[in-house]
Motif scaffolding. Sequence first.
Motif, short mmCIF file in Angstrom:
data_model
loop_
_atom_site.label_atom_id
_atom_site.label_comp_id
_atom_site.label_asym_id
_atom_site.label_seq_id
_atom_site.Cartn_x
_atom_site.Cartn_y
_atom_site.Cartn_z
N THR A 66 -4.89 -54.44 -64.73
CA THR A 66 -4.16 -53.92 -65.83
C THR A 66 -3.45 -52.73 -65.69
OG1 THR A 66 -6.09 -54.24 -67.25
CG2 THR A 66 -4.56 -52.81 -68.04
N ASN A 67 -3.69 -51.71 -64.37
CA ASN A 67 -3.07 -50.64 -64.07
C ASN A 67 -1.72 -51.24 -63.38
OD1 ASN A 67 -4.49 -48.85 -65.02
ND2 ASN A 67 -5.95 -48.58 -63.26
N ASP A 68 -1.96 -52.30 -62.54
CA ASP A 68 -0.79 -52.77 -61.95
C ASP A 68 0.33 -53.14 -62.74
OD1 ASP A 68 -1.86 -52.60 -59.47
OD2 ASP A 68 -2.58 -54.58 -59.43
N LYS A 69 -0.06 -53.81 -63.99
CA LYS A 69 0.84 -54.25 -65.04
C LYS A 69 1.73 -53.21 -65.56
CE LYS A 69 -1.33 -58.76 -65.84
NZ LYS A 69 -2.29 -59.57 -66.69
N LYS A 70 0.78 -52.13 -65.84
CA LYS A 70 1.35 -50.93 -66.69
C LYS A 70 2.42 -49.99 -65.53
CE LYS A 70 -2.37 -49.62 -69.45
NZ LYS A 70 -3.53 -48.52 -69.94
N ASP A 71 2.19 -50.32 -64.17
CA ASP A 71 3.26 -49.85 -63.26
C ASP A 71 4.44 -50.17 -63.01
OD1 ASP A 71 1.45 -47.45 -62.78
OD2 ASP A 71 0.44 -48.40 -61.05
N LEU A 72 4.30 -51.72 -63.41
CA LEU A 72 5.55 -52.66 -63.04
C LEU A 72 6.61 -52.12 -63.75
CD1 LEU A 72 5.93 -54.84 -61.16
CD2 LEU A 72 5.50 -56.46 -62.93
N THR A 73 6.45 -51.98 -65.02
CA THR A 73 7.70 -51.94 -65.94
C THR A 73 8.52 -50.47 -65.67
OG1 THR A 73 6.72 -52.89 -67.77
CG2 THR A 73 8.61 -51.43 -68.21
N PRO A 74 7.71 -49.29 -65.19
CA PRO A 74 8.79 -48.15 -65.01
C PRO A 74 9.11 -48.16 -63.62
CG PRO A 74 6.20 -47.63 -65.12
CD PRO A 74 6.50 -49.05 -65.76
N ILE A 75 8.42 -48.82 -62.61
CA ILE A 75 9.14 -48.94 -61.30
C ILE A 75 10.46 -49.82 -61.33
CG2 ILE A 75 8.61 -49.90 -59.10
CD1 ILE A 75 5.89 -49.30 -59.24
N LEU A 76 10.33 -50.88 -62.14
CA LEU A 76 11.64 -51.93 -62.29
C LEU A 76 12.57 -50.96 -63.01
CD1 LEU A 76 9.76 -55.41 -63.61
CD2 LEU A 76 11.15 -54.69 -61.47
N PHE A 77 12.20 -50.19 -64.00
CA PHE A 77 13.16 -49.74 -64.67
C PHE A 77 14.01 -48.58 -63.69
CE2 PHE A 77 14.20 -45.54 -66.79
CZ PHE A 77 15.42 -45.94 -67.79
N LEU A 78 13.12 -48.04 -62.67
CA LEU A 78 13.75 -46.71 -62.01
C LEU A 78 14.44 -47.59 -61.03
CD1 LEU A 78 10.64 -44.37 -61.45
CD2 LEU A 78 12.67 -43.77 -62.55
N CYS A 79 14.03 -48.61 -60.40
CA CYS A 79 14.81 -49.50 -59.44
C CYS A 79 16.22 -49.54 -59.80
CB CYS A 79 14.10 -50.65 -58.91
SG CYS A 79 12.75 -50.31 -57.87
N VAL A 80 16.20 -50.28 -61.19
CA VAL A 80 17.50 -50.63 -61.66
C VAL A 80 18.37 -49.38 -61.96
CG1 VAL A 80 18.59 -51.52 -63.88
CG2 VAL A 80 16.76 -52.55 -62.92
N LEU A 81 17.89 -48.24 -62.25
CA LEU A 81 18.50 -47.22 -62.90
C LEU A 81 19.17 -46.52 -61.46
CD1 LEU A 81 19.28 -44.98 -65.06
CD2 LEU A 81 17.07 -43.75 -64.57
N SER A 82 18.32 -46.63 -60.37
CA SER A 82 18.65 -46.10 -59.07
C SER A 82 20.02 -46.78 -58.50
CB SER A 82 17.61 -46.10 -58.14
OG SER A 82 16.51 -45.00 -58.53
N LEU A 83 19.92 -48.05 -58.68
CA LEU A 83 20.94 -49.23 -58.50
C LEU A 83 22.23 -48.75 -59.06
CD1 LEU A 83 19.27 -52.58 -57.90
CD2 LEU A 83 20.34 -51.11 -56.16
N VAL A 84 22.00 -48.53 -60.32
CA VAL A 84 23.30 -48.21 -61.51
C VAL A 84 23.94 -46.93 -60.73
CG1 VAL A 84 24.16 -47.66 -63.61
CG2 VAL A 84 22.46 -49.69 -63.24
N GLY A 85 23.14 -45.94 -60.65
CA GLY A 85 23.54 -44.77 -60.00
C GLY A 85 24.23 -44.63 -58.78
N LEU A 86 23.78 -45.42 -57.92
CA LEU A 86 24.10 -45.57 -56.22
C LEU A 86 25.46 -46.50 -56.47
CD1 LEU A 86 20.98 -46.31 -54.64
CD2 LEU A 86 22.36 -44.36 -54.46
N SER A 87 25.53 -47.50 -57.27
CA SER A 87 26.87 -48.14 -57.31
C SER A 87 27.97 -47.28 -58.02
CB SER A 87 26.51 -49.39 -58.52
OG SER A 87 25.67 -50.16 -57.89
#
Length: 263
Positions: A66-87
Amino acid sequence: MRSKNLFLVIRKHHFLLAFSAGLLSFSLPFIKEKNALLSLFIALAVLLAYNCHHLSKLVWKNKDTTNDKKDLTPILFLCVLSLVGLSYLLSVLHFRVFSIYALILLSFLAISYSILQGKRSIRTIPYLKAFIIGFSWTLLCCVLPMYNAGEPHWKASIFSIFFFVLAVISDFRDKKSDPISLKTFPQVLSFKMLKILIYVLLAVFSCLNLCLFGWSFFVAAILSSIVLLYYFRQFYSASKTLHTDSSIFVFAFVSLLLQVIFA
């Protein structure tokens, strides 16, 4: 209680580490015009790399909790946000040819180290783990900004000693969980030899800062080494959390503060 939870979230998702990396690049010597956008780029690159590494560990786990599933969403969000900022920053910063090649190399190393598994991952090569981490951090946070500023960037290579020590101490923390085939320094050296290696390298790093960059960076190197050794001792003697990223922040903050004071 809320402030404590917020601090845990910041540390868990590597915000402090990313901020420290950006601050370090901003505090480097010989850079007359501090480039905040480049420092932001470096911070986002570290945020992306470490969250991708965290994400890959969750994806490759055999069991989902359950904890893994909770972690997945914010991590994905941060990865996408970082990619947009880097681009966006890539289109603004106008990197020179060497910088572009360096970023391509760093991207390859990050993908191979964090995402790929088995023989495709450079992480599985014996003896090289600490060297790869030290090289990657030095190239991104030190060599790249000094080169981009047109300064003698070869001097930034001394920071590879500092990051190598950080990697070795992190390997000591992961000694039991790392496969023996990795042959990390804590796996192949006795604890006494490991301590001697760490002390000698930190002493060399501090002296080189004095010789190349002056007293401000010498003081910063000494204080960051003390912080690093304190957490290393705490982890070894009391099994407390190993906050190696705090030493990066201390070095960056102290060196920048002293530059401002004595400017």
